[in-house]
Design an enzyme around this catalytic site. Structure first.
Site, PDB file in Angstrom:
ATOM      1  N   SER A 262       0.860  -1.197   0.000  1.00 50.50           N
ATOM      2  CA  SER A 262       0.000   0.000   0.000  1.00 50.50           C
ATOM      3  C   SER A 262       0.885   1.232   0.000  1.00 50.50           C
ATOM      4  O   SER A 262       2.050   1.156   0.393  1.00 50.50           O
ATOM      5  CB  SER A 262      -0.861   0.030   1.256  1.00 50.50           C
ATOM      6  OG  SER A 262      -0.077   0.444   2.362  1.00 50.50           O
ATOM      7  N   ASP A 263       0.356   2.362  -0.408  1.00 53.72           N
ATOM      8  CA  ASP A 263       1.101   3.601  -0.197  1.00 53.72           C
ATOM      9  C   ASP A 263       1.060   3.914   1.307  1.00 53.72           C
ATOM     10  O   ASP A 263       0.346   3.274   2.090  1.00 53.72           O
ATOM     11  CB  ASP A 263       0.555   4.756  -1.053  1.00 53.72           C
ATOM     12  CG  ASP A 263       1.609   5.865  -1.231  1.00 53.72           C
ATOM     13  OD1 ASP A 263       2.627   5.848  -0.518  1.00 53.72           O
ATOM     14  OD2 ASP A 263       1.412   6.751  -2.088  1.00 53.72           O
ATOM     15  N   TYR A 264       1.809   4.923   1.669  1.00 49.60           N
ATOM     16  CA  TYR A 264       2.080   5.294   3.060  1.00 49.60           C
ATOM     17  C   TYR A 264       0.796   5.563   3.874  1.00 49.60           C
ATOM     18  O   TYR A 264       0.138   6.590   3.670  1.00 49.60           O
ATOM     19  CB  TYR A 264       2.914   6.558   3.010  1.00 49.60           C
ATOM     20  CG  TYR A 264       3.625   6.980   4.238  1.00 49.60           C
ATOM     21  CD1 TYR A 264       4.997   6.835   4.341  1.00 49.60           C
ATOM     22  CD2 TYR A 264       2.941   7.578   5.284  1.00 49.60           C
ATOM     23  CE1 TYR A 264       5.671   7.260   5.463  1.00 49.60           C
ATOM     24  CE2 TYR A 264       3.608   8.004   6.411  1.00 49.60           C
ATOM     25  CZ  TYR A 264       4.974   7.840   6.495  1.00 49.60           C
ATOM     26  OH  TYR A 264       5.636   8.271   7.605  1.00 49.60           O
ATOM     27  N   ALA A 266      -1.985   4.238   3.569  1.00 51.33           N
ATOM     28  CA  ALA A 266      -3.195   4.241   2.731  1.00 51.33           C
ATOM     29  C   ALA A 266      -4.263   3.264   3.230  1.00 51.33           C
ATOM     30  O   ALA A 266      -5.458   3.509   3.029  1.00 51.33           O
ATOM     31  CB  ALA A 266      -2.831   3.931   1.283  1.00 51.33           C
TER      32      ALA A 266
END
Ligand code: BGC
Length: 708
Positions: A262-264, A266
């Site tokens: 996942s992005d940071y 997210a």
């Protein structure tokens, strides 16, 4: 390890241990924090867990990572090494032009070389994975992150995306000197509504599939073993819990079998988005959707185990994700060689001569000459005044240069002293015109105004609602122009700025984007004619922010206006500006003059499984050698759904010696003509096609063929 050994290892791990492999936390827990993005979170990571998590974000440096890895190997119950990942986007120590600048280079092969050099430095420093390429297509200069992508065109972005993957990964991600690529941000993050970072994405399915997804797919097909799920929503579902996007499109249709991270934060943000009830719900949803690693939230770490104990599906998914992470570690060769890099390799590669030269060359190739009324190249005997704070600024490397030392950056003012110590150049690093500056401008041959935006004005969360040149720089331009018409606008920026006034008045405009550590040396070489500009606009320059988003490949409306000659009532146009760009995609000048022969087609009929060749001869009529980005555009004249007015389908960038000519040929097959038809089938429809070959998206050098 063999697959069987990996499965045996998995079978021997506790549920908690498996979940720990699915976590990424930043290095702030272990050492200096280089860059922390996003809101601060209250993680509940226990000290012993810290040494058992599967991957670490944002730490680098051989000695440091070696010490950390020793700690992981000792404390993880099965002695499983961790993976060190970071954002190494356009260089590690030696910084190359930002991706948008590389996009302007119109040369994916050069970008592959830059990625290769980046990998050498990053892997010398112990890193295993980079969060690059950022494949997000962007047609909106308001979006601060358009600088991190290579521009507005689906086909060209795809070429850059695969070039970066090939460059980073070289002859194998297990080898010293290479790093693994993580494709991001899946998907369509660059279509953030109104250009505001993190805002939702509202795209029709065709636009998503045809325009936004090809670059991610190209990177996946080039062999990237990781994909990052984006912050934004698609179809009103956050990407990190979007099962359709991650399982159906990415895994099933694109055939991706690697790790999704996942992005940071997210996963946790889906609670704030309101589509997950709480962190436990977010964790279950993300895992079911196909996110293997939860970056920077404690959703997986604190909320999966208890749920999974009573839920077979979650247990199975945890096993699947953990196996993928173990497989990635295996592909990276970590079980045999957990530690990468060395002090010797760091000394050998950081800022080495070869990378320095590459940085200069890349800046020369990406700088884009937008206008030249004969001022350039400057004579080396001329008396030159340089004005503007950007002339002495080191903030011209772009964001994510997190491991580079600012004092290594060669400013524009320093670069001339290094490269042309004899040149008569006076520097006034001020953004306000005072008497001294104006007096100097009056008596010099040319003024170079360093204007635009420093690199802390673009990047993540740095969206703006107005992309015009700032007032201070407009005022500075006016004052200087008032006393000397030989004014050159040298622009540093991470986006195409709206610059109609500069376009009208400047004698010449060169856009240097953010050229990187040594790039300013290359900019001077261009200005003095020791190199010939060959960059091209990767993202259309609007007249005004109100035109955004925009693209050269827009659709024809039911009320088109043709060439703009002023406002047409009840037609599809603005009352105040043209529909078209100030400088469109593909546009750029050279010191040479290139003449194109008419397009010649090997046949005017293409069969479904056949091919035809489109060729031109390009002659360099100028007196200096130059590179010319030769661009192939195609238009499907009629379709069962509306089709773009033209699309880039091919590119070459030959060097053509003064007085010589080269023949450039492109093969056209029916595959290149496919799109989602009325029934959402990906097909090429028989009928008439137009083809153009020329030096920009404006070219009218065309021919026609039929697909039968
Ligand atoms: C960015 C990503 C980046 C990640 C890790 C996020 O804020 O959106 O592009 O890879 O941080 O640093």
């Amino acid at each position: 390890m063999t697959e069987l050994q990996l499965k045996e290892l998995l079978a021997d791990m506790s549920l908690g241990e498996k979940i720990e492999q699915l976590i990424q936390f930043h290095g702030g827990f272990y050492g200096d924090v280089k860059l922390i993005t996003g809101p601060g979170h209250d993680y509940t990571i226990k000290p012993d867990q810290q040494w058992r998590i599967g991957t670490v974000l944002g730490e680098a440096g051989y000695e440091h990572l070696k010490n950390l890895q020793d700690g992981f190997m000792e404390k993880q119950p099965h002695h499983i090494p961790t993976i060190f990942m970071s954002d190494v986007i356009h260089g590690y120590k030696t910084i190359f032009p930002v991706p948008l600048g590389q996009g302007a280079g119109f040369d994916p092969e050069l970008t592959r070389e830059l990625a290769e050099a980046t990998a050498k430095e990053a892997s010398a420093a112990g890193l295993h994975v980079t969060f690059s390429p950022m494949c997000d297509l962007s047609r909106d200069a308001r979006w601060g992150r358009c600088m991190e992508g290579t521009g507005e065109d689906p086909w060209l972005n795809a070429r850059f995306a695969e070039a970066m993957v090939l460059g980073y990964q070289g002859d194998g991600i297990e080898k010293q000197g290479n790093i693994a690529a993580c494709v991001k941000h899946f998907a369509a993050y660059g279509a953030a509504t109104a250009g505001r970072d993190y805002s939702g994405v509202e795209l029709c399915e065709r636009t998503l599939l045809e325009d936004y997804l090809p670059s991610y797919e190209a990177a996946v097909k080039a062999g990237a073993p990781l994909v990052m799920s984006a912050f934004n929503t698609i179809n009103r579902i956050p990407c990190s819990t979007n099962k359709w996007l991650l399982r159906k499109i990415l895994r099933e249709q694109m055939g991706f079998d690697g790790v999704v991270i996942s992005d940071y934060g997210a996963v946790q943000e889906t609670v704030v988005h309101t589509s997950s009830c709480d962190k436990a719900d977010a964790a279950a949803k993300a895992l079911k959707a196909g996110v293997d690693i939860d970056m920077m939230s404690d959703c997986y770490l604190s909320y999966l185990e208890e749920q999974a104990e009573a839920n077979e599906e979650l247990c199975r998914l945890i096993d699947e994700s953990c196996l993928r992470v173990l497989e990635l570690k295996n592909k990276l060769g970590l079980f045999e060689h957990p530690i990468r890099g060395s002090k010797e390799l760091e000394d050998k590669y950081f800022y080495c001569e070869e990378h320095k030269e590459l940085s200069v060359r890349a800046a020369r190739e990406s700088a884009t000459l937008l206008k030249n009324d004969g001022l350039l190249p400057l004579s080396k005997n001329s008396k030159i005044v340089v004005a503007g704070k950007l002339a002495t600024s080191t903030n011209i490397v772009g964001s994510w240069a997190i491991f580079a030392e600012a004092d290594k950056t060669v400013t524009f003012a320093d670069a001339v002293k290094r490269r042309y110590p004899e040149a008569d150049v006076e520097v006034y690093p001020c953004d306000e015109a005072d008497e001294a500056l104006l007096a100097a401008c009056k008596t010099c041959d040319a003024v170079i105004l360093c204007i635009g935006e420093e690199d802390d004005k673009t990047g993540e969360s740095k969206s703006i609602s107005d992309v015009s040149l700032c007032k201070a720089h407009q005022t500075l331009f006016d004052a200087v122009y008032g006393v000397n018409k030989n004014t050159l606008s040298l622009i540093y920026a991470g986006r195409p700025l709206a610059i109609p006034m500069l376009a009208e008045k400047s004698k010449a405009i060169l856009d240097a984007w953010y050229p990187g550590t040594f790039g300013n040396i290359g900019i001077w070489e261009l200005l003095f004619g020791d190199a010939n500009p060959c960059g091209r606009v990767p993202m259309s320059f609007p007249y005004t922010t109100g035109q955004l988003p925009m693209s050269y490949s827009a659709f024809i409306t039911g009320r088109p206006i043709g060439e703009w000659k002023g406002f047409v009532p009840f037609a599809s146009n603005y009352m105040d500006v043209p529909n078209t760009a100030l400088y469109p995609f593909g546009w750029g000048l050279s010191y040479s003059e290139f003449a194109y022969s008419p397009v010649s087609l090997s046949s005017d009929t293409l069969t479904a499984d056949g091919k035809i060749t489109a060729s031109v001869t390009v002659a360099n009529k100028g007196s200096v050698d130059g590179k010319e980005p030769v661009q192939l555009y195609i238009r499907d004249v009629k379709g069962s759904v509306i089709r773009p007015c033209r699309e880039l389908k091919g590119l070459r960038k030959p060097m053509i010696r003064a007085g010589e000519s080269v023949t450039v040929s492109f093969e056209i097959t029916a595959d290149m003509l496919r799109f989602y038809n009325e029934d959402m089938e990906f097909v090429a429809e028989p009928g008439e096609f137009q083809v153009w070959i020329g030096g920009s998206s404006l070219t009218e050098n065309g021919a026609a063929f039929r697909l039968v």
